[in-house]
Write a protein that holds these residues in place. Sequence first.
Motif, short mmCIF file in Angstrom:
data_model
loop_
_atom_site.label_atom_id
_atom_site.label_comp_id
_atom_site.label_asym_id
_atom_site.label_seq_id
_atom_site.Cartn_x
_atom_site.Cartn_y
_atom_site.Cartn_z
N ALA A 78 0.83 -1.21 0.00
CA ALA A 78 0.00 0.00 0.00
C ALA A 78 0.86 1.26 0.00
CB ALA A 78 -0.93 -0.01 1.21
N ALA A 79 1.95 1.24 0.78
CA ALA A 79 2.84 2.40 0.83
C ALA A 79 3.51 2.65 -0.53
CB ALA A 79 3.88 2.22 1.92
N GLY B 219 5.17 -2.55 -5.62
CA GLY B 219 3.99 -2.67 -4.77
C GLY B 219 3.09 -3.82 -5.17
N ILE B 220 2.94 -4.03 -6.47
CA ILE B 220 2.13 -5.16 -6.94
C ILE B 220 2.83 -6.48 -6.66
CG2 ILE B 220 1.16 -6.23 -9.00
CD1 ILE B 220 0.76 -3.40 -10.13
N VAL C 290 -3.31 -4.37 -8.12
CA VAL C 290 -3.48 -3.81 -9.46
C VAL C 290 -4.67 -2.85 -9.50
CG1 VAL C 290 -4.00 -4.35 -11.87
CG2 VAL C 290 -2.36 -5.73 -10.61
N THR C 291 -5.76 -3.23 -8.84
CA THR C 291 -6.94 -2.36 -8.79
C THR C 291 -6.62 -1.04 -8.10
OG1 THR C 291 -8.36 -4.32 -8.75
CG2 THR C 291 -9.33 -2.23 -8.06
N ALA C 292 -5.91 -1.13 -6.97
CA ALA C 292 -5.55 0.09 -6.24
C ALA C 292 -4.63 0.98 -7.07
CB ALA C 292 -4.89 -0.29 -4.92
N THR C 293 -3.69 0.38 -7.79
CA THR C 293 -2.78 1.16 -8.64
C THR C 293 -3.55 1.84 -9.76
OG1 THR C 293 -1.00 -0.41 -8.16
CG2 THR C 293 -0.71 1.05 -10.05
N ALA C 294 -4.49 1.13 -10.36
CA ALA C 294 -5.28 1.71 -11.44
C ALA C 294 -6.14 2.87 -10.95
CB ALA C 294 -6.15 0.64 -12.09
N LEU C 295 -6.80 2.68 -9.81
CA LEU C 295 -7.63 3.76 -9.27
C LEU C 295 -6.78 4.96 -8.84
CD1 LEU C 295 -10.23 1.73 -7.15
CD2 LEU C 295 -10.57 2.83 -9.37
N GLY C 296 -5.61 4.69 -8.27
CA GLY C 296 -4.72 5.78 -7.90
C GLY C 296 -4.21 6.56 -9.10
N SER C 297 -3.91 5.86 -10.18
CA SER C 297 -3.48 6.53 -11.40
C SER C 297 -4.60 7.39 -11.99
CB SER C 297 -3.01 5.51 -12.44
OG SER C 297 -1.93 4.76 -11.94
#
Length: 314
Positions: free
Chosen positions: A11-12, A207-208, A218-225
Amino acid sequence: MLTRLRNALSAALIALSCLLVPFGALAAWVTYGLADTGRYITAMAPLAADPAVQGAVADTVGAGIMREIDHRMKASAASPTSPESPEPPEPDTVRPFAQDAVRSFTRTEAFRTAWEAGNRVVHDAVLSALQDGRERAVTVDLAPVTAQIKRQLTDSHVPLAHHIPVEHTEVALLPAHEVHRLRKGYEVLEVAGFWLPVAAAVLASAGIAVAACRRRAVTATALGSALGGAFLLLAVAIGRRLTLADLPDPAHRPAAGAIYDALTATLRNVSWLLIVLGLTVALTCRLAHLLAQHRRVCATPTADPAREPNRARA
């Protein structure tokens, strides 16, 4: 315990990566977009047909021509002239011809050529000032444009066209103190334009990789992007508003807005690309998870109901 540690570390890393996305896109846009002469000329070329830009250029060039005419009139009045010398025209007599000539010139193909050449000169002058380290103001000479206008008027037999002076009219673009301030920012962005996107990609990949559930990572990375793209789009809109508000002449705000939109078109496209791509990846991951759950449910065998024992009949 190990799973929680992996999730916390993931997460970090992903949060830091998503935080670097808008700043990396902005730095890369300055380094590889604005600082590239070819891309800059391509972005500015369509503005030659914009009415607001044509009006602003006509006002600037016309004002420069009239300043030179006024200066010559004052010099002629101060110096003695012979009786045979022709009287120079009054500024009020030349002003309508000069203004109409400049506005007519901005609607010709020659103006588009001059616009491209002028933008190339401006870009080279600013870029050279940012790179050479000298403390000097950035100026542009309007003499080539004035010479083309005078030549066009003379060929068209416009009265008093030969009295239009072709002087080296320097137009200040950036004062020396602004160049010094922009140079420091440019040096930082030149380094950040390469390393920030690389760092964002490396942090997201790490992170992934360390996540206990990579699908969620992957979902968190996509939403963050996607969130970073929305933040960048908002920053571009706020920057436009602040830029136009700082202009001293409200009449030139439409032209400045058109130029701002042309230069930031790539940045806005990148912002929308981050938003659309991020939401698409997040939705794809969610649909893939639901599909996998449905398959597992369908693959689970259903237990047969217990059969009741048969009663013996008497």
